[in-house]
Design a protein around this motif. Structure first.
Motif, PDB file in Angstrom:
ATOM      1  N   LEU A  42       0.819  -1.209   0.000  1.00 17.51           N
ATOM      2  CA  LEU A  42       0.000   0.000   0.000  1.00 17.51           C
ATOM      3  C   LEU A  42       0.860   1.268   0.000  1.00 17.51           C
ATOM      4  O   LEU A  42       1.980   1.274   0.513  1.00 17.51           O
ATOM      5  CB  LEU A  42      -0.919   0.018   1.220  1.00 17.51           C
ATOM      6  N   PHE A  43       0.296   2.340  -0.577  1.00 17.17           N
ATOM      7  CA  PHE A  43       0.980   3.631  -0.693  1.00 17.17           C
ATOM      8  C   PHE A  43       0.101   4.749  -0.172  1.00 17.17           C
ATOM      9  O   PHE A  43      -1.128   4.641  -0.152  1.00 17.17           O
ATOM     10  CB  PHE A  43       1.313   3.912  -2.171  1.00 17.17           C
ATOM     11  N   SER A  48       4.700   7.624  -4.422  1.00 16.95           N
ATOM     12  CA  SER A  48       5.279   6.355  -4.855  1.00 16.95           C
ATOM     13  C   SER A  48       6.397   5.937  -3.906  1.00 16.95           C
ATOM     14  O   SER A  48       7.164   5.030  -4.212  1.00 16.95           O
ATOM     15  CB  SER A  48       5.805   6.469  -6.291  1.00 16.95           C
ATOM     16  N   HIS A  49       6.493   6.606  -2.758  1.00 16.52           N
ATOM     17  CA  HIS A  49       7.481   6.238  -1.740  1.00 16.52           C
ATOM     18  C   HIS A  49       6.965   5.050  -0.944  1.00 16.52           C
ATOM     19  O   HIS A  49       5.827   5.039  -0.496  1.00 16.52           O
ATOM     20  CB  HIS A  49       7.764   7.412  -0.795  1.00 16.52           C
ATOM     21  N   ILE A  50       7.821   4.072  -0.773  1.00 22.91           N
ATOM     22  CA  ILE A  50       7.437   2.879  -0.029  1.00 22.91           C
ATOM     23  C   ILE A  50       7.395   3.216   1.460  1.00 22.91           C
ATOM     24  O   ILE A  50       8.355   3.769   2.008  1.00 22.91           O
ATOM     25  CB  ILE A  50       8.410   1.726  -0.305  1.00 22.91           C
ATOM     26  N   SER A  92       1.061   5.121 -11.080  1.00 26.03           N
ATOM     27  CA  SER A  92       0.971   3.665 -10.939  1.00 26.03           C
ATOM     28  C   SER A  92       2.254   2.990 -11.405  1.00 26.03           C
ATOM     29  O   SER A  92       2.736   2.042 -10.778  1.00 26.03           O
ATOM     30  CB  SER A  92      -0.252   3.115 -11.676  1.00 26.03           C
ATOM     31  N   ARG A  93       2.842   3.499 -12.475  1.00 26.86           N
ATOM     32  CA  ARG A  93       4.116   2.951 -12.965  1.00 26.86           C
ATOM     33  C   ARG A  93       5.238   3.256 -11.966  1.00 26.86           C
ATOM     34  O   ARG A  93       6.080   2.392 -11.674  1.00 26.86           O
ATOM     35  CB  ARG A  93       4.460   3.512 -14.339  1.00 26.86           C
ATOM     36  N   ALA A  94       5.259   4.471 -11.405  1.00 20.93           N
ATOM     37  CA  ALA A  94       6.288   4.842 -10.434  1.00 20.93           C
ATOM     38  C   ALA A  94       6.205   3.963  -9.188  1.00 20.93           C
ATOM     39  O   ALA A  94       7.229   3.584  -8.613  1.00 20.93           O
ATOM     40  CB  ALA A  94       6.157   6.317 -10.062  1.00 20.93           C
ATOM     41  N   GLU A 134      -7.982   3.944  -0.078  1.00 22.89           N
ATOM     42  CA  GLU A 134      -6.654   3.512   0.351  1.00 22.89           C
ATOM     43  C   GLU A 134      -6.292   2.139  -0.205  1.00 22.89           C
ATOM     44  O   GLU A 134      -5.154   1.924  -0.628  1.00 22.89           O
ATOM     45  CB  GLU A 134      -6.554   3.490   1.870  1.00 22.89           C
ATOM     46  N   ILE A 135      -7.232   1.223  -0.255  1.00 19.76           N
ATOM     47  CA  ILE A 135      -6.921  -0.119  -0.763  1.00 19.76           C
ATOM     48  C   ILE A 135      -6.603  -0.132  -2.252  1.00 19.76           C
ATOM     49  O   ILE A 135      -6.044  -1.101  -2.754  1.00 19.76           O
ATOM     50  CB  ILE A 135      -8.062  -1.116  -0.465  1.00 19.76           C
ATOM     51  N   ASP A 136      -6.938   0.950  -2.958  1.00 13.92           N
ATOM     52  CA  ASP A 136      -6.643   1.035  -4.386  1.00 13.92           C
ATOM     53  C   ASP A 136      -5.264   1.626  -4.673  1.00 13.92           C
ATOM     54  O   ASP A 136      -4.776   1.531  -5.788  1.00 13.92           O
ATOM     55  CB  ASP A 136      -7.700   1.881  -5.094  1.00 13.92           C
ATOM     56  N   ARG A 137      -4.629   2.232  -3.689  1.00 15.67           N
ATOM     57  CA  ARG A 137      -3.306   2.843  -3.857  1.00 15.67           C
ATOM     58  C   ARG A 137      -2.263   1.785  -3.503  1.00 15.67           C
ATOM     59  O   ARG A 137      -1.754   1.732  -2.393  1.00 15.67           O
ATOM     60  CB  ARG A 137      -3.184   4.075  -2.958  1.00 15.67           C
ATOM     61  N   LYS A 138      -1.965   0.934  -4.478  1.00 13.65           N
ATOM     62  CA  LYS A 138      -1.137  -0.234  -4.184  1.00 13.65           C
ATOM     63  C   LYS A 138      -0.344  -0.706  -5.389  1.00 13.65           C
ATOM     64  O   LYS A 138      -0.561  -0.266  -6.509  1.00 13.65           O
ATOM     65  CB  LYS A 138      -2.020  -1.384  -3.716  1.00 13.65           C
ATOM     66  N   VAL A 139       0.559  -1.617  -5.096  1.00 15.40           N
ATOM     67  CA  VAL A 139       1.206  -2.447  -6.105  1.00 15.40           C
ATOM     68  C   VAL A 139       0.899  -3.878  -5.710  1.00 15.40           C
ATOM     69  O   VAL A 139       1.041  -4.255  -4.543  1.00 15.40           O
ATOM     70  CB  VAL A 139       2.734  -2.219  -6.157  1.00 15.40           C
TER      71      VAL A 139
END
Length: 145
Positions: A42-43, A48-50, A92-94, A134-139
């Motif tokens: 999650l982000f 795009s910072h982990i 999303s790519r970042a 929030e659950i959509d901001r992910k890899v």
């Protein structure tokens, strides 16, 4: 003026991301029922910072891949439905690239990582709650064999 500053900062962020030997494209297929379950990282909004709490999750994903002899990993970057679609594509790519960099740092070969940007594809439609997206901001980390 505030928006221009945000765009400049975002452009700098995307330009500064490291490039490894990942493939950008579609996920490899295969693996079957013995394939490890996908992992979600999650982000924060617009980032795009982990998160520090996600680094051990990524390290465990690398360990799982090595232990289970996974031959390829697919990282699908996602965003919520807030913001401009073009910005979300880059974000999303970042996000996927940031996870890939962390996986390479943890010892997984970059040549075996595929990055896919899939912004807004699975966006939560109930945006009325403060954290609904929030659950959509992910890899999502998918394993293949």
């Amino acid at each position: 003026m505030k928006r221009l500053g945000a765009l400049v900062a975002a452009g700098t962020l995307f330009a500064a991301l490291p490039s490894f030997a990942q493939t950008v494209g579609t996920c490899p297929r295969g693996g079957g029922s013995s394939q490890p379950q996908p992992v979600r990282i999650l982000f924060d909004l617009g980032s795009s910072h982990i998160r520090p709490a996600e680094k051990p999750v990524i390290a465990q994903a690398v360990k799982t891949a090595k232990d289970r002899q996974v031959s390829a990993i697919c990282l699908i970057g996602h965003t919520d439905k807030l913001g401009d679609k073009a910005y979300n594509e880059k974000l999303s790519r970042a996000r996927a690239q940031a996870v890939a960099a962390e996986m390479v740092h943890a010892g997984y070969p970059g040549k075996d990582i595929t990055i896919v940007a899939d912004p807004e594809a699975f966006g939560n439609m109930s945006l009325g709650k403060e954290n609904a997206s929030e659950i959509d901001r992910k890899v999502t980390i998918f394993y293949a064999r």
